[in-house]
Scaffold this active site. Structure first.
Site, short mmCIF file in Angstrom:
data_model
loop_
_atom_site.label_atom_id
_atom_site.label_comp_id
_atom_site.label_asym_id
_atom_site.label_seq_id
_atom_site.Cartn_x
_atom_site.Cartn_y
_atom_site.Cartn_z
N LYS B 54 0.84 -1.20 0.00
CA LYS B 54 0.00 0.00 0.00
C LYS B 54 0.87 1.25 0.00
O LYS B 54 0.60 2.22 -0.71
CB LYS B 54 -0.95 -0.03 1.21
CG LYS B 54 -2.03 -1.11 1.10
CD LYS B 54 -2.79 -1.33 2.41
CE LYS B 54 -3.78 -2.50 2.27
NZ LYS B 54 -4.42 -2.88 3.54
N GLN B 98 -4.31 -1.87 9.86
CA GLN B 98 -4.20 -3.19 9.22
C GLN B 98 -4.72 -4.27 10.16
O GLN B 98 -4.29 -4.37 11.30
CB GLN B 98 -2.74 -3.45 8.84
CG GLN B 98 -2.53 -4.71 8.03
CD GLN B 98 -3.14 -4.62 6.64
OE1 GLN B 98 -3.04 -3.61 5.95
NE2 GLN B 98 -3.80 -5.69 6.22
N ASP B 121 -11.00 2.60 4.55
CA ASP B 121 -11.34 1.17 4.43
C ASP B 121 -12.86 0.96 4.37
O ASP B 121 -13.32 -0.13 4.00
CB ASP B 121 -10.79 0.38 5.63
CG ASP B 121 -9.40 -0.18 5.37
OD1 ASP B 121 -9.04 -0.35 4.18
OD2 ASP B 121 -8.68 -0.45 6.35
#
Lengths: 299, 299
Positions: B54, B98, B121
């Site tokens: 990412k 994460q 997200d």
């Protein structure tokens, strides 16, 4: 086969009696009386009737009830400021703004202005998200879908693994009902105006929920023998003799020869809606700051 | 029939180039460089790899990237305080934590602590609710479902009225994908581990999305001829010669003889996920306070 009826009036009366008992116990133990505020803008007769029914149901269950009546020309700013006052009012645990609102008001903005912890209609996007995620203890499930699930539970029909087909995808009924059925591990299909060959879906449904707003839309040929059919429609039609009558989305006479369980209209889903609103108001009061055991209620 | 492949690598590269161009234009016009912060707790090698990918993708697209590495024994309080700092940081427009997190940390509490306006997200319940309500301009659609829809759009296949069947009901992939397909007016069925006679559903699917995490789960006999099949699975298997290999949830060799369109694994959905995360970060920066035209971006 003649379908067994699901008696929404009887089930709703039981729920309301339960809410009354629980509310009285809450008041004894904590001094808190659950309170619902209904905001009614304008003079729509149907809206006025709904608000009156909700108020009466609150009073019968021993809940505090307040109705805020505002004129049809109320500005959005004024309405939002009333909502903000209610958000801050410790005597009010549930707030509902009766829809539809006059055209000068942005309904979405009003729905979002309600404190999610007092949003007993379950319309705030945060509460919609919690329903989608299955976090049902921390949200308010909208009253009609909550009532539908309660009716299904009363039949004892197994939802896990069942084929469930929901007709209608509205934010208030179809979509949340589908999400609740999914969280009960049904295999869920959502049909709507864009669906092709609708009958191929409805005919495989063990559980069929009709929320389309069309009188007699679901015919016997569309129903699997033995299916559990929940009719959410409330449509006003005129009989041959000119008398007005309420009918559902399901052709009751036909479908009762095929289905295993069937809700009548009126007397099926309708009475459940107010009962579940009362349950949500009780839950809001239990979760309110300062109530004993509030931490447990929230989990 | 041999299915046409859907080349996720090529499509993702195009999206990333588009983000790079738009981000450069935003920086020229407003001085704002979109910034993504990734929080990585502990030493899980897969998580470390994802975060690295990412970060690299951000840098290639000209976005600012910050990685916050915290030890495996980080307390929930410490993690929440880091999230709060990032929420307040005007140079950071997107925050991702994460997952999975170490067991002493309540993932749900962390997901909810992220400012919904920086929740690239799309995991915050408020953003989940906005997706459920179809308010897609005001939310962040989770990257994998967003990527799936983009792949479908690239095929030109008509979604309105299509029979769409989603295998898997996870909050991150299956459920939001189903909701997005519903908002495109597909007739949507959500299947899962509790579904009986799964093949009867998959065989009527014009669009089949497999997100079950089982290698080769979808066989040719389960697929309607000409269907568009999106394979979300990423499963590590060992070949006969002992070599590790990545395969999807779809038996690619078999199903490519039946399907009309089929995504490969790797190179299908996988590359889209990071591309959509970059798009979400760009969108977050555009909506940030002080950006010219922010009011329009928000609508």
């Amino acid at each position: 086969m003649t379908a067994r009826p699901i008696d929404g009036r009887e089930i709703a009366a039981r729920i309301r009696a339960g809410v009354a008992a629980e509310a009285a116990a809450l008041e004894r133990s904590s001094g808190i009386r659950p309170g619902l505020a209904a905001v009614l803008v304008g003079d729509d007769p149907a809206s006025a009737t709904y608000v009156k029914m909700k108020r009466k149901a609150c009073e019968e269950a021993g809940l505090a009830s307040r109705v805020i009546r505002l004129p049809a020309e109320t500005s959005q700013e004024e309405l939002l400021s009333r909502v903000t006052e209610l958000n801050a009012d410790p005597g009010i645990h549930g707030i509902l703004v009766q829809l539809p609102l006059p055209t000068q008001i942005d309904e979405r903005a009003v729905v979002r202005a309600v404190d999610p912890d007092k949003d007993v209609d379950g319309f705030h996007p945060l509460n919609v998200g919690r329903v989608a995620l299955g976090e049902l203890d921390e949200t308010f499930v909208p009253a009609t879908p909550a009532g539908i699930l309660r009716l299904l539970d009363e039949t004892g029909v197994e939802l896990r693994g069942a084929e469930a087909v929901v007709l209608g995808r509205s934010a208030i009924v179809g979509l949340p009902t589908a999400l609740l059925l999914l969280h009960r591990s049904a295999t869920v299909t959502i049909c709507h105006s864009g669906t092709r060959d609708l009958a191929s879906h409805t005919r495989r449904a063990d559980v069929l929920v009709a929320a389309v707003g069309k009188p007699g839309f679901v015919t016997a040929a569309m129903v699997k023998p033995g299916a559990t059919v929940i009719d959410v429609g409330i449509n006003r039609v005129t009989d041959g003799d000119g008398k007005p009558r309420l009918v559902g989305d399901v052709d009751f006479d036909q479908v009762s020869n095929v289905a295993g369980w069937l809700t009548p209209v009126p007397g099926g889903v309708g009475p459940m809606t107010i009962a579940m609103l009362l349950e949500n108001t009780l839950a809001a009061a239990r979760r309110a700051p300062g109530v004993m055991g509030a931490a447990e209620a929230r989990r």
